[in-house]
Design a protein around this motif. Structure first.
Motif, PDB file in Angstrom:
ATOM      1  N   PRO A 131      28.770 120.923 -65.820  1.00  0.00           N
ATOM      2  CA  PRO A 131      28.270 120.815 -64.447  1.00  0.00           C
ATOM      3  C   PRO A 131      27.011 121.621 -64.155  1.00  0.00           C
ATOM      4  N   SER A 132      26.531 122.379 -65.117  1.00  0.00           N
ATOM      5  CA  SER A 132      25.396 123.255 -64.808  1.00  0.00           C
ATOM      6  C   SER A 132      24.107 122.508 -64.464  1.00  0.00           C
ATOM      7  N   PRO A 133      23.749 121.398 -65.064  1.00  0.00           N
ATOM      8  CA  PRO A 133      22.457 120.800 -64.697  1.00  0.00           C
ATOM      9  C   PRO A 133      22.463 120.137 -63.317  1.00  0.00           C
ATOM     10  N   TRP A 134      23.534 119.500 -62.926  1.00  0.00           N
ATOM     11  CA  TRP A 134      23.492 118.693 -61.709  1.00  0.00           C
ATOM     12  C   TRP A 134      24.268 119.284 -60.545  1.00  0.00           C
ATOM     13  N   PHE A 135      25.135 120.263 -60.774  1.00  0.00           N
ATOM     14  CA  PHE A 135      25.944 120.793 -59.673  1.00  0.00           C
ATOM     15  C   PHE A 135      25.082 121.532 -58.648  1.00  0.00           C
ATOM     16  N   PHE A 136      24.130 122.343 -59.111  1.00  0.00           N
ATOM     17  CA  PHE A 136      23.241 123.058 -58.194  1.00  0.00           C
ATOM     18  C   PHE A 136      22.367 122.083 -57.413  1.00  0.00           C
TER      19      PHE A 136
END
Length: 55
Positions: free
Chosen positions: A6-11
């Motif tokens: 989830p790190s690329p799109w969660f933010f």
């Protein structure tokens, strides 16, 4: 599988929702509608039944 990370799109998702909720939505809700809803009861049109020639 990159879609589980989830790190690329969660933010980006959280930032876009905060932008929409805090900035764009209040500006859109401040506009006055040009056609306010009427308090008159809806009028149902009176119709006549169709007469079929073969009945």
């Amino acid at each position: 599988m990159p879609q589980l990370n989830p790190s690329p799109w969660f933010f980006i998702m959280i930032a876009s929702w905060l932008t929409f909720s805090m900035i764009i939505q209040p500006k859109l809700l401040s506009f006055v509608t040009m056609n306010p809803p009427s308090s008159k009861p809806p009028v149902t049109p009176t119709t006549t039944p169709w007469t079929w020639p073969w009945t």
